[in-house]
Design an enzyme around this catalytic site. Sequence first.
Site, PDB file in Angstrom:
ATOM      1  N   LYS A  53       0.821  -1.200   0.003  1.00  0.00           N
ATOM      2  CA  LYS A  53      -0.055  -0.218  -0.068  1.00  0.00           C
ATOM      3  C   LYS A  53       1.015   1.218   0.063  1.00  0.00           C
ATOM      4  CE  LYS A  53      -3.807  -2.184   2.564  1.00  0.00           C
ATOM      5  NZ  LYS A  53      -4.419  -2.620   3.996  1.00  0.00           N
ATOM      6  N   GLN A  97      -4.217  -1.682   9.991  1.00  0.00           N
ATOM      7  CA  GLN A  97      -4.194  -3.090   9.327  1.00  0.00           C
ATOM      8  C   GLN A  97      -4.706  -4.015  10.175  1.00  0.00           C
ATOM      9  OE1 GLN A  97      -3.000  -3.657   6.148  1.00  0.00           O
ATOM     10  NE2 GLN A  97      -3.786  -5.717   6.503  1.00  0.00           N
ATOM     11  N   ASP A 120     -10.799   3.191   4.614  1.00  0.00           N
ATOM     12  CA  ASP A 120     -11.357   1.751   4.394  1.00  0.00           C
ATOM     13  C   ASP A 120     -12.645   1.737   4.276  1.00  0.00           C
ATOM     14  OD1 ASP A 120      -8.919   0.236   4.126  1.00  0.00           O
ATOM     15  OD2 ASP A 120      -8.702   0.075   6.234  1.00  0.00           O
TER      16      ASP A 120
END
Length: 308
Positions: A53, A97, A120
């Site tokens: 990412k 994460q 997200d």
Amino acid sequence: MTRILDGKAVAREMRQETAAAVAELVAGGGRPPGLQAVLVGENPASQLYVRSKNRAAKKAGFASRTRVLDISTRRDELLAVIDELNADDSVDGILVQLPLPAQIDADEVLERIDPAKDVDGFHPINVGRLWLDQPAPAPATAAGIVELLRRAEIQMAGRNAVIVGRSAIVGKPLAGLLMRENCTVTVCHSRTRDLPAVCRGAEILVAAIGRAAFIGPEHVGEGAVVVDVGINRVSDADEVERLFPGDAARRESFAKRGSVVVGDVDYTRVFERASAITPVPGGVGPLTIAQLLANTLATSRARQGLGD
Ligand code: NDP
């Protein structure tokens, strides 16, 4: 002829568009989007995800950083880090994460993220906005799939879409997004009765289950568009040969790594029945990061007062 939907190419195109928009933003006096990943512990898969990412974000011209915290980090310590990032004006997107260590409740942490920085799309406020058709970051894999279908000019309006899998990350948000595209949506799960029959009614069939090659020809109606979200590792040589008979490239990859990545769809057997299909790898996988960058650009522009 079955069309192979090339997610890798679409992801590349999306990343280039994002990079161009970032360059334009900066040339106009704005600041580059700031993406901040938070990683707790040293889970190798999580490290790999965060690294890729980061790399993609930097390539697109983002200011991208990772905060690595010790595996023993307490709940209140992680919440304090989130508070600090919420208050940092240079941060436009916060990625925590998952999975988090057992002592920390992931829901509590995700809820602590400022919804305006929740790239997200997991914050309950953004989940609600998605279902209310209000602008909000949508979970990247689900939004990436819709972007792929749109760019491939697959008709969605009026068509029957069946999603197998009801996770908060993929199945549920995708149901909302496909409904927004005017699909008629059915969501299946482990308690669905006669799954093959329900799936055969799909004009667009999405598999997000987490079981290698689970969806076979008996699940696929003639001419369906098949989207395979699954990422499963198969480390049994006989199983690889059964799934991909005579596939030299896969055999070679297996010899090198001791496993191959297999989707939730039995690609070889389903291929002929489908009018279009996403491969694994190279289908849905690459879209997630591309869409995450697009989400972060959008939150950054909004936070810099630039709107859409
Ligand atoms: P989850 O494990 O959270 O959800 C799996 C879903 O599949 C559940 O809803 C479950 O039903 C359903 N399911 C399980 N077994 C069956 C069955 N026998 N029949 C019907 N439904 C079943 O998985 P995720 O949504 O997180 O991920 C799904 C797959 O997608 C995984 O392979 C994952 O690696 C991959 N993935 C890929 C991404 C990418 O491409 N970037 C991103 C995210 C995920 P129930 O709810 O009843 O338990």
